[in-house]
Design a protein around this motif. Structure first.
Motif, PDB file in Angstrom:
ATOM      1  N   VAL A 252      57.722  41.165  44.737  1.00  0.00           N
ATOM      2  CA  VAL A 252      57.503  42.532  44.250  1.00  0.00           C
ATOM      3  C   VAL A 252      57.546  42.582  42.722  1.00  0.00           C
ATOM      4  N   ILE A 253      58.491  41.856  42.132  1.00  0.00           N
ATOM      5  CA  ILE A 253      58.583  41.815  40.669  1.00  0.00           C
ATOM      6  C   ILE A 253      57.285  41.268  40.076  1.00  0.00           C
ATOM      7  N   CYS A 254      56.751  40.203  40.679  1.00  0.00           N
ATOM      8  CA  CYS A 254      55.495  39.627  40.189  1.00  0.00           C
ATOM      9  C   CYS A 254      54.349  40.634  40.266  1.00  0.00           C
ATOM     10  N   LEU A 255      54.253  41.316  41.397  1.00  0.00           N
ATOM     11  CA  LEU A 255      53.165  42.281  41.577  1.00  0.00           C
ATOM     12  C   LEU A 255      53.255  43.432  40.573  1.00  0.00           C
ATOM     13  N   ILE A 256      54.464  43.948  40.384  1.00  0.00           N
ATOM     14  CA  ILE A 256      54.617  45.077  39.456  1.00  0.00           C
ATOM     15  C   ILE A 256      54.379  44.628  38.016  1.00  0.00           C
ATOM     16  N   LEU A 257      54.850  43.440  37.654  1.00  0.00           N
ATOM     17  CA  LEU A 257      54.596  42.919  36.307  1.00  0.00           C
ATOM     18  C   LEU A 257      53.093  42.795  36.055  1.00  0.00           C
ATOM     19  N   PHE A 258      52.380  42.287  37.045  1.00  0.00           N
ATOM     20  CA  PHE A 258      50.927  42.153  36.872  1.00  0.00           C
ATOM     21  C   PHE A 258      50.254  43.522  36.797  1.00  0.00           C
ATOM     22  N   ALA A 259      50.726  44.459  37.625  1.00  0.00           N
ATOM     23  CA  ALA A 259      50.145  45.805  37.606  1.00  0.00           C
ATOM     24  C   ALA A 259      50.393  46.494  36.265  1.00  0.00           C
ATOM     25  N   LEU A 260      51.550  46.241  35.668  1.00  0.00           N
ATOM     26  CA  LEU A 260      51.883  46.889  34.400  1.00  0.00           C
ATOM     27  C   LEU A 260      51.166  46.264  33.209  1.00  0.00           C
ATOM     28  N   PHE A 261      51.119  44.918  33.191  1.00  0.00           N
ATOM     29  CA  PHE A 261      50.629  44.234  31.983  1.00  0.00           C
ATOM     30  C   PHE A 261      49.271  43.564  32.162  1.00  0.00           C
ATOM     31  N   ARG A 262      48.836  43.430  33.401  1.00  0.00           N
ATOM     32  CA  ARG A 262      47.478  42.990  33.734  1.00  0.00           C
ATOM     33  C   ARG A 262      47.087  41.624  33.171  1.00  0.00           C
ATOM     34  N   ARG A 263      48.028  40.767  32.958  1.00  0.00           N
ATOM     35  CA  ARG A 263      47.768  39.376  32.600  1.00  0.00           C
ATOM     36  C   ARG A 263      48.819  38.490  33.279  1.00  0.00           C
ATOM     37  N   TRP A 264      48.387  37.347  33.802  1.00  0.00           N
ATOM     38  CA  TRP A 264      49.288  36.479  34.527  1.00  0.00           C
ATOM     39  C   TRP A 264      50.351  35.869  33.639  1.00  0.00           C
ATOM     40  N   ARG A 265      50.065  35.751  32.333  1.00  0.00           N
ATOM     41  CA  ARG A 265      51.083  35.190  31.450  1.00  0.00           C
ATOM     42  C   ARG A 265      52.332  36.076  31.414  1.00  0.00           C
ATOM     43  N   TRP A 266      52.122  37.399  31.568  1.00  0.00           N
ATOM     44  CA  TRP A 266      53.266  38.323  31.545  1.00  0.00           C
ATOM     45  C   TRP A 266      54.002  38.356  32.879  1.00  0.00           C
ATOM     46  N   VAL A 267      53.456  37.654  33.852  1.00  0.00           N
ATOM     47  CA  VAL A 267      54.171  37.420  35.105  1.00  0.00           C
ATOM     48  C   VAL A 267      54.874  36.071  35.048  1.00  0.00           C
ATOM     49  N   PHE A 268      54.129  35.072  34.586  1.00  0.00           N
ATOM     50  CA  PHE A 268      54.638  33.698  34.553  1.00  0.00           C
ATOM     51  C   PHE A 268      55.887  33.562  33.675  1.00  0.00           C
ATOM     52  N   ILE A 269      55.811  34.057  32.444  1.00  0.00           N
ATOM     53  CA  ILE A 269      56.918  33.853  31.504  1.00  0.00           C
ATOM     54  C   ILE A 269      58.204  34.534  31.973  1.00  0.00           C
ATOM     55  N   PRO A 270      58.191  35.822  32.355  1.00  0.00           N
ATOM     56  CA  PRO A 270      59.443  36.440  32.857  1.00  0.00           C
ATOM     57  C   PRO A 270      60.009  35.745  34.091  1.00  0.00           C
ATOM     58  N   ILE A 271      59.120  35.344  35.018  1.00  0.00           N
ATOM     59  CA  ILE A 271      59.608  34.703  36.241  1.00  0.00           C
ATOM     60  C   ILE A 271      60.234  33.353  35.926  1.00  0.00           C
ATOM     61  N   VAL A 272      59.642  32.597  35.020  1.00  0.00           N
ATOM     62  CA  VAL A 272      60.219  31.309  34.628  1.00  0.00           C
ATOM     63  C   VAL A 272      61.585  31.522  33.989  1.00  0.00           C
ATOM     64  N   CYS A 273      61.687  32.511  33.103  1.00  0.00           N
ATOM     65  CA  CYS A 273      62.976  32.799  32.448  1.00  0.00           C
ATOM     66  C   CYS A 273      64.034  33.181  33.475  1.00  0.00           C
ATOM     67  N   CYS A 274      63.665  34.036  34.414  1.00  0.00           N
ATOM     68  CA  CYS A 274      64.624  34.445  35.454  1.00  0.00           C
ATOM     69  C   CYS A 274      65.037  33.257  36.313  1.00  0.00           C
ATOM     70  N   GLY A 275      64.049  32.430  36.701  1.00  0.00           N
ATOM     71  CA  GLY A 275      64.347  31.278  37.536  1.00  0.00           C
ATOM     72  C   GLY A 275      65.246  30.273  36.843  1.00  0.00           C
ATOM     73  N   VAL A 276      64.951  29.980  35.579  1.00  0.00           N
ATOM     74  CA  VAL A 276      65.773  29.040  34.808  1.00  0.00           C
ATOM     75  C   VAL A 276      67.181  29.590  34.643  1.00  0.00           C
ATOM     76  N   SER A 277      67.269  30.886  34.369  1.00  0.00           N
ATOM     77  CA  SER A 277      68.571  31.525  34.171  1.00  0.00           C
ATOM     78  C   SER A 277      69.439  31.405  35.416  1.00  0.00           C
ATOM     79  N   VAL A 278      68.876  31.702  36.571  1.00  0.00           N
ATOM     80  CA  VAL A 278      69.632  31.630  37.828  1.00  0.00           C
ATOM     81  C   VAL A 278      69.991  30.187  38.161  1.00  0.00           C
ATOM     82  N   ALA A 279      69.036  29.264  37.984  1.00  0.00           N
ATOM     83  CA  ALA A 279      69.297  27.854  38.294  1.00  0.00           C
ATOM     84  C   ALA A 279      70.409  27.285  37.416  1.00  0.00           C
ATOM     85  N   MET A 280      70.359  27.593  36.116  1.00  0.00           N
ATOM     86  CA  MET A 280      71.397  27.103  35.212  1.00  0.00           C
ATOM     87  C   MET A 280      72.763  27.668  35.591  1.00  0.00           C
TER      88      MET A 280
END
Length: 812
Positions: A281-309
């Motif tokens: 859902v976060i990915c879909l809403i990010l894409f709907a808001l910013f309309r570029r995949w980079r604005w989905v990819f970068i936040p999701i990577v940051c969130c994933g790295v943060s949780v993994a660390m």
């Protein structure tokens, strides 16, 4: 120097060097994060989710120590109850007997099982003609005598010992009790710990004693972990065995370890299923808001790295996640995403304002503009979660520290990895914000500028209504209510609770004040009468389930003795003549002759409607003392008392420390903004957000328990983040504007989008938790979403109204 840097040259400070390093050495920073994440990721395998009862208790609390001492003395055995309800409705039939024997035989093959007790192998002493002290128990079982179903039915009808234990009162279901062997090495270590902890009953522990306890716990931990894994495997094996009998009957599992296992399973399931759904859902809403995949990819990577660390860090440090802290992953997603969204919105706005600036310049300026508010937000959010540290309850204190660690990692990832990743992308044209959001923010800004009095008045009403709601807050803890009514685990726990004498153990240990002068007497008639009175008091409560003590054995002896009660001398004679193994089996957990102590073992029905556990305990103690029993002659112990004590302590601690935390938060805001007036204004939305959450819980009868009581700190942590960003941007705008209305409008046009996007994403994402079968997850999702909405509304209405009214531009 580019136009971007020229127009903002005065804003560049020491952070410029850091920003420049990040943009010029992005690959190095990304590589470092890959290495660190990989190293910490290896420790994720040591990350543990622990739902055992001990994780929810206060280790050196006198009540806990007293319970441990009594458990050590009376040695109640670990067991699992398997209830079987024949679909035919006939418990006492050859068919049911066959199923009981088959299941019991399979259970007895499990490695750690010591004994399996059922209606077919317990001594049925009521069938004796006279009370024979030389009896051999095994000769008086169904397996030896092969009693007819009719005889069995009559024997178990209102049996003094077995009703609500092996057969329910209606005789529609029977239970098999699986008793497990204790780990001798672990028992020895725990006994050593208890022997040292006894000191707290009369004095404080010395530093050396505490060090000895910590050392013993470190030795015990691997054994505990191994035992826990074995318990989970045993429950899986038991469930596999009972599945073979589902065609002929309903089977229900009960016991503390079964509950812990079910909690683990459902929490792990929620983490996987709803974690994936929320991510989607976060990915879909990010894409709907910013309309570029980079604005989905970068936040999701940051969130994933943060949780993994963070998970890796907890695994490396041995910080165990309990039921209380199981939502930390969701919370860290919120905290990381909130910071990243603010950075992302700032970058996009700078890109629109400076179409000729290079990507690296935009990234560096984003870092410079946002490092202070992001750091401040992280600091104040940590103060919010820091309120949990003052609870003096170890799992809650640990949760507080866990969230502080998570916050540090979230800030580090957001301020380092985000700009580094962004620097690797080429600049592209940025799309304009959605017109609906533009209209919404413009309307909110207009309300904040032109209707300050109305906003303040409505806020006062909200505060009053919320404060009244907080007065209706209650502290409860029913684990049954953690599961939806429709779930299998709830139905199993509910059946065991209602049909087999309750779920939560409650013990009353009575110390004989004047032991029998005639030492040849084991127990006097007066003592038996006192126990009878206590049991009578217990049974007057609707919530009381099964109650067992020496009294039950005297009632059994009375029935065998043609309805005539035994004299104290006859009881003593029977006690001494009984076989030692039978004596220990029947009476060992209820009577310690050497200590002149007797134990009444009761269980409380958690399914009892409108049960006020605090009132139950207070009234019970009052009634016992009303019998003329002095306070030093009895003690009330076991899990029911311990859980109620921890809830009461946590509730009192949170209420007392919330005020302290707001004072500390006010001081931090004062240090950040260097103005008492601004600090007080920034504090108000956070107070209101916390009040609204607690008020809603009060008005909707959502009890404060081990899961929901942390929501105040969560609400505070969420609200303060947006507040910091809004206030910081407003003060920056005040340096360049002549009218406060202009500062408000510009703040809305910058930070307002980040607040709106963050709230939309998190509220929609975590709203999915409403579909969970785990009620605490549902409440967490709903209350977190509500906290986000309240924080958004107060930060976009009351906060700008107060700032516009009392904090004027310096150029005015």
């Amino acid at each position: 120097m580019s136009s971007l840097n020229k127009t903002n040259a005065t804003a560049l400070s020491a952070s410029s060097g850091v920003a420049k390093f990040i943009t010029q050495h992005a690959i190095i920073i990304i590589a470092l994060f890959v290495i660190v994440t990989s190293v910490l990721g290896w420790f994720i395998q040591q990350f543990k989710l622990d739902a055992s009862a001990d994780t929810l208790l206060i280790k050196n609390n006198p009540l806990y120590v007293q319970t441990q001492v009594m458990n050590q003395r009376f040695s109640p055995q670990e067991f699992i109850l398997v209830a079987f309800e024949p679909k035919s409705g006939n418990v006492f039939s050859e068919s049911t007997f066959e199923h009981i024997q088959q299941m019991s035989q399979a259970f007895s093959q499990l490695e750690r099982v010591e004994s399996v007790t059922n209606i077919l192998n317990v001594p049925l002493l009521l069938n004796m003609q006279t009370l024979d002290p030389n009896l051999k128990a095994e000769e008086w079982t169904w397996q030896s005598k092969r009693y007819s179903p009719e005889v069995m039915k009559n024997t178990f009808d209102k049996h003094p010992l077995y009703t609500d234990l092996l057969v329910n009162e209606q005789q529609t279901a029977t239970a098999i009790q699986i008793v497990f062997k204790a780990d001798s090495a672990l028992t020895e270590l725990n006994n050593k710990i208890t022997n040292i902890q006894k000191t707290v009953l009369t004095d404080e522990l010395t530093a050396q004693q505490q060090a000895d306890i910590d050392q013993l716990k470190r030795q015990a931990q691997p054994l505990e972990d191994k035992l826990q894994q074995q318990r989970w495997q045993e429950i899986d094996q038991i469930e596999t065995i009972v599945k073979q009998h589902h065609d002929t009957g309903n089977v229900y599992l009960g016991g503390a370890h079964v509950l812990g296992y079910q909690l683990i399973k459902i929490i792990q399931s929620d983490l996987v299923i709803f974690g994936s759904a929320i991510g989607g859902v976060i990915c879909l809403i990010l894409f709907a808001l910013f309309r570029r995949w980079r604005w989905v990819f970068i936040p999701i990577v940051c969130c994933g790295v943060s949780v993994a660390m963070t998970m890796g860090m907890f695994g490396m440090l041995g910080m165990r996640t309990t039921v209380i802290s199981s939502n930390f992953i969701a919370l860290q997603l919120i905290l990381t995403l909130a910071i990243v969204i603010h950075l992302l919105v700032e970058f996009r706005q700078l890109a629109q304002q400076h179409p000729n600036a290079e990507q690296g310049e935009l990234v560096a300026q984003t870092f410079n503009n946002k490092i202070k508010p992001c750091f401040y937000a992280g600091l104040t959010t940590s103060v919010g979660f820091g309120s949990l540290i003052f609870s003096n309850i170890q799992p809650v204190v640990t949760f507080g520290w866990m969230m502080i660690v998570a916050m540090v990692i979230s800030i580090s990832v957001s301020l380092l990895l985000f700009p580094a990743l962004l620097s690797m992308f080429k600049r592209k044209e940025v799309t304009a914000p959605n017109s609906a959001f533009n209209a919404m923010l413009s309307g909110m800004a207009n309300i904040a500028n032109n209707h300050k009095g109305v906003i303040v008045a409505l806020s006062v009403v909200v505060v009053v209504v919320s404060a009244l709601g907080t007065l209706k807050l209650s502290v409860e803890n029913s684990f049954l209510n953690y599961f939806k009514d429709t779930t299998q685990v709830r139905q199993e726990l509910d059946f065991i609770d209602k049909q087999f004498g309750g779920s939560t153990p409650l013990d009353i240990v009575y110390t004989i004040p004047n032991p029998a002068e005639e030492k040849n007497l084991v127990v006097t008639a007066e003592t038996i009468q006192t126990l009878q009175k206590i049991q009578h008091v217990l049974k007057q409560y609707d919530a009381t389930g099964n109650v067992t003590s020496v009294v039950n054995f005297t009632e059994l002896a009375k029935k065998i003795n043609d309805g005539k009660p035994l004299t104290e001398y006859e009881l003593t004679a029977v006690y001494h003549l009984l076989d030692d193994s039978l004596k220990d089996k029947l009476l060992g957990a209820y009577f310690i002759a050497e200590q002149d102590q007797l134990r009444i073992s009761a269980r409380v029905k958690d399914s009892t409607e409108n049960l006020n556990r605090t009132e139950f305990l207070a009234t019970l103690k009052q009634d016992i003392e009303g019998l003329g029993i002095t306070k030093d002659s009895y003690s009330v112990t076991n899990l029911f008392v311990l859980y109620q004590d921890i809830l009461q302590r946590l509730f009192n601690s949170q209420i007392l420390t919330l005020g302290l935390v707001y004072i500390v938060l006010g001081i931090v805001l004062l240090l950040i903004f260097k103005s008492i007036k601004v600090a007080l204004i920034a504090l108000i939305p956070n107070i209101i957000c916390t009040l609204v959450i607690l008020g809603v819980m009060g008005w909707f009868n959502i009890a404060l328990d081990l899961m929901t009581i942390t929501i105040a700190a969560i609400a505070m942590g969420i609200a303060v983040d947006d507040t910091i960003h809004f206030v910081h941007r407003y003060l920056e705008e005040n340096k360049h504007q002549n009218q406060s209305n202009e500062s408000v409008n510009n703040t809305f046009n910058s930070v307002g989008y980040a607040l709106l996007y963050t709230t939309l994403i998190i509220t929609c994402g975590f709203g999915l938790l409403a579909l969970s079968d785990f009620v605490p997850s549902i409440l967490f999702g709903m209350l977190t979403g509500l906290a986000m909405l309240v924080a958004l509304i107060t930060d976009l209405t009351l906060l700008p109204a107060l700032l516009g009214k009392f904090v004027k531009p310096k150029t005015t």
